[in-house]
Scaffold this motif. Sequence first.
Motif, PDB file in Angstrom:
ATOM      1  N   CYS A  53      -0.659   0.163  -3.455  1.00 54.49           N
ATOM      2  CA  CYS A  53      -0.177   0.753  -2.195  1.00 54.49           C
ATOM      3  C   CYS A  53      -0.957   0.192  -0.995  1.00 54.49           C
ATOM      4  O   CYS A  53      -0.389  -0.149   0.035  1.00 54.49           O
ATOM      5  N   CYS A  64       3.937   2.773  -5.475  1.00 55.17           N
ATOM      6  CA  CYS A  64       2.800   3.140  -6.332  1.00 55.17           C
ATOM      7  C   CYS A  64       3.053   2.589  -7.730  1.00 55.17           C
ATOM      8  O   CYS A  64       4.203   2.476  -8.157  1.00 55.17           O
ATOM      9  N   ARG A 108      -0.518   5.453   0.391  1.00 49.58           N
ATOM     10  CA  ARG A 108       0.948   5.356   0.419  1.00 49.58           C
ATOM     11  C   ARG A 108       1.444   5.731   1.808  1.00 49.58           C
ATOM     12  O   ARG A 108       2.476   5.266   2.260  1.00 49.58           O
TER      13      ARG A 108
END
Length: 255
Positions: A53, A64, A108
């Motif tokens: 990420c 991910c 993320r």
Amino acid sequence: MKILVIHGSPRAEGTTTQLVRAFIEGAQSLGAETNLILLREKHIAHCTNCLHCYAYEGEGVAPCSLQDDMDAVLAEIVSADGVCFASSVHCGFVTSLMTTFMDRLAWRAMRPGPPLNHCFNLETRLGDKVRALASIVTAGGIPGLLRRFCDDGTRWMKSNTPLELNGQWIGDMYAAAELERLPENDRDWKRLYTLRRLSMTQLEEARALGVRMARAIESGGLKPETMENALPALIRWAMNLCFAWKSPYTIARMK
Ligand SMILES: Cc1cc2nc3c(=O)[nH]c(=O)nc-3n(C[C@H](O)[C@H](O)[C@H](O)COP(=O)(O)O)c2cc1C
């Protein structure tokens, strides 16, 4: 207006749940559509630090390498206008359910940005809207007056989540032991957790926080917190001067 609550207590009918219900009631009273995510019912594995990420340079939420419920939770966060993080205090911090979730969220939702004052910088990947953010933290034996010794979790969520979710922190609450009576003997001191009840004032505070979040979203005046605006101009100027002269980093030489 969509408000999401991320609930990180492992207990189904405990104090976190009661406060979350009051928060949701407050938000709904202003017409918010609410969604409750119970982390204990989700499969969210520990981050493996593969940095898949972190390295992602595309638009939006970073991918991910783990496939589990985190994708669905992230989709809810992306569409939310407000997010409230709720957790019980475990050993002076938020629960491991919450920290596992936050580990998986970090890179993320965020990426390394251009350096700021010769220092590492962070940028959100969710810049499409400004989100209202808040937290509810509930503890056992440590009363509100001594919160600073037992609530590192709120400080941590407050400093991380606005950068991650392009948000403005609009408030937090700490609901500590409100006892039905003062412990009278050794046995009662040991039973402190079980003497504990939420007070009407605490439930009202949670409800008011829900109302405040809905109002903040409705106002349309939310401003995202960034690393740049967290530092006053004078401090940034001084940092620039200092770090231009001597870098805070040492680059290790490979042999
Ligand atoms: C492992 C564990 C650690 C805890 N650590 C603390 C603590 O450091 N300080 C505190 O005041 N309460 C502590 N508590 C008590 C909980 O915060 C308290 O019971 C809270 O109301 C639990 O929330 P819940 O009812 O939503 O589960 C701890 C509880 C557990 C299970």
